[in-house]
Design an enzyme around this catalytic site. Structure first.
Site, short mmCIF file in Angstrom:
data_model
loop_
_atom_site.label_atom_id
_atom_site.label_comp_id
_atom_site.label_asym_id
_atom_site.label_seq_id
_atom_site.Cartn_x
_atom_site.Cartn_y
_atom_site.Cartn_z
N GLU A 67 48.52 38.19 35.19
CA GLU A 67 48.01 38.32 36.56
C GLU A 67 48.48 37.18 37.46
OE1 GLU A 67 43.71 38.41 37.09
OE2 GLU A 67 43.99 39.02 39.17
N ASP B 68 45.24 39.23 31.37
CA ASP B 68 44.35 38.79 32.46
C ASP B 68 43.58 37.59 31.93
OD1 ASP B 68 42.68 38.40 34.54
OD2 ASP B 68 42.16 40.50 34.83
N ILE C 266 41.36 35.56 33.29
CA ILE C 266 39.91 35.69 33.58
C ILE C 266 39.73 37.02 34.28
CG2 ILE C 266 37.89 34.76 34.76
CD1 ILE C 266 39.02 32.01 34.68
N ASP C 267 39.24 38.00 33.57
CA ASP C 267 38.93 39.28 34.21
C ASP C 267 37.46 39.21 34.64
OD1 ASP C 267 39.57 41.91 35.07
OD2 ASP C 267 38.20 42.61 33.51
N THR D 196 36.96 37.20 37.90
CA THR D 196 37.02 35.87 38.53
C THR D 196 35.84 35.65 39.48
OG1 THR D 196 39.41 35.83 38.30
CG2 THR D 196 38.48 34.32 39.91
N ASP E 188 44.13 44.35 34.07
CA ASP E 188 42.69 44.64 33.98
C ASP E 188 42.43 45.74 32.96
OD1 ASP E 188 41.95 42.97 36.27
OD2 ASP E 188 42.81 44.53 37.54
C1 IPD Z 1 38.97 42.21 38.81
C2 IPD Z 1 37.86 42.79 37.98
C3 IPD Z 1 37.04 43.78 38.77
C4 IPD Z 1 37.92 44.87 39.35
C5 IPD Z 1 38.99 44.25 40.23
C6 IPD Z 1 39.83 43.30 39.39
P1 IPD Z 1 40.10 39.86 38.26
O1 IPD Z 1 39.80 41.42 37.99
O2 IPD Z 1 38.35 43.45 36.85
O3 IPD Z 1 36.08 44.40 37.96
O4 IPD Z 1 37.17 45.73 40.10
O5 IPD Z 1 39.81 45.28 40.76
O6 IPD Z 1 40.84 42.74 40.20
O7 IPD Z 1 40.76 39.77 39.60
O8 IPD Z 1 38.79 39.18 38.26
O9 IPD Z 1 40.99 39.49 37.16
#
Ligand code: IPD
Length: 277
Positions: free
Chosen positions: A70, A90, A92-93, A95, A220
């Site tokens: 990411e 990812d 930190i999924d 964030t 993700d």
């Molecule tokens: C997000 C999370 C969130 C989703 C967003 C993602 P991130 O990932 O997974 O649940 O709805 O579309 O971007 O940005 O925290 O790695």
């Protein structure tokens, strides 16, 4: 015949544990927040450091493999999927959850060969839940086998999605209308834990019956897709067609009946693709 990718998976679990430890330590300190594409698209130094840790550790051991991460993509790296063994990361999924110390924060890694997902690891590090799935060998949470609820009746289901501000007014209206349509079926409820990978794992272990989203990315989805599939779940495109990892959209569910019903209720909007935009 020995499994050529099992060693990669074992190593991935080891690296993911180290990444989770780094995240938990960072939660004890001040968190400086930066923004990416918009005021609600957050990133922190920890996202970047964790991705560096993961990629450098894996690259050292597997120098010929490819990576889609990411934060590397945010910094300009390409995100096209090739036939080469590829780690989709990812760091930190969730964030936004990390920034708020809302306890669903995960490290998500999917591994593909010839564009097929071979294994997926999702480590929900605050909960200390390590979800693992190897193609054809089942899904596990902390080593214990997991499976989807098997629920087929949508009116008895708990559905997960993401609720977030969208700059495009039409997309925002459509997202809200989709939520209203699903709630009006009616379902038991909608929840939004805030980490796509955790959402998929919640479906995989039967704590929820479906999850849908438009606008997420391959990093993700890759880890969680392996987990939910191996747990007996269904994964498809938001249109009801076959799942496409680079399409930025998906439905996962405990049964085909529920997934297809959600596809019927949802109005699509354009989100682009990870490999062309
Ligand atoms: C997000 C999370 C969130 C989703 C967003 C993602 P991130 O990932 O997974 O649940 O709805 O579309 O971007 O940005 O925290 O790695």
């Amino acid at each position: 015949m020995s499994d050529p990718w099992q060693e990669c998976m074992d190593y991935c679990i080891e690296v993911t544990k180290r990444a989770g430890k780094m995240i938990c330590e960072a939660l004890q300190k001040d968190i400086a927040v930066m923004h990416k594409s918009s005021a609600v698209d957050l990133v922190t130094e920890t996202d970047q450091k964790v991705e560096q840790l993961i990629i450098s550790s894996i690259r050292e051991k597997y120098p010929t493999h490819s990576f889609i991460g990411e934060e590397s993509v945010a910094a300009g790296a390409p995100s096209a999927l090739s036939d080469n063994p590829t780690w989709i990361i990812d760091p930190i999924d969730g964030t936004t959850n990390f920034v708020h110390r809302f306890p669903f924060v995960s490290v998500s890694i999917g591994f593909t060969v010839k564009k097929e997902i071979e294994f997926g690891i999702v480590y929900s590090c605050i909960e200390d839940k390590m979800y693992t799935a190897r193609k054809g060998k089942g899904a596990f949470c902390n080593g214990v086998p997991i499976k989807v609820s098997g629920q087929e009746d949508i009116s008895k289901s708990l559905v997960l999605t993401e609720m977030g501000f969208k700059k495009d007014a039409e997309q925002f209206q459509t997202m809200m209308a989709n939520i209203r349509n699903i709630l009006s079926i009616p379902v038991h409820g909608i929840r939004s834990p805030g980490s796509a990978a955790v959402n998929m794992c919640l479906v995989a272990c039967g704590s929820a019956d479906a999850y849908y989203h438009m606008g997420i990315h391959c990093w993700d989805m890759a880890g969680g897709a392996a987990v939910v599939r191996e747990a007996g779940g269904v994964i498809m495109d938001i249109s009801g067609g076959p799942f496409d990892l680079m399409s930025r959209r998906l439905i996962v569910a405990s049964s085909r009946m529920i997934a297809e019903r959600i596809a019927k209720e949802i109005t699509q909007f354009h989100v682009g693709r990870d490999d062309t935009d």
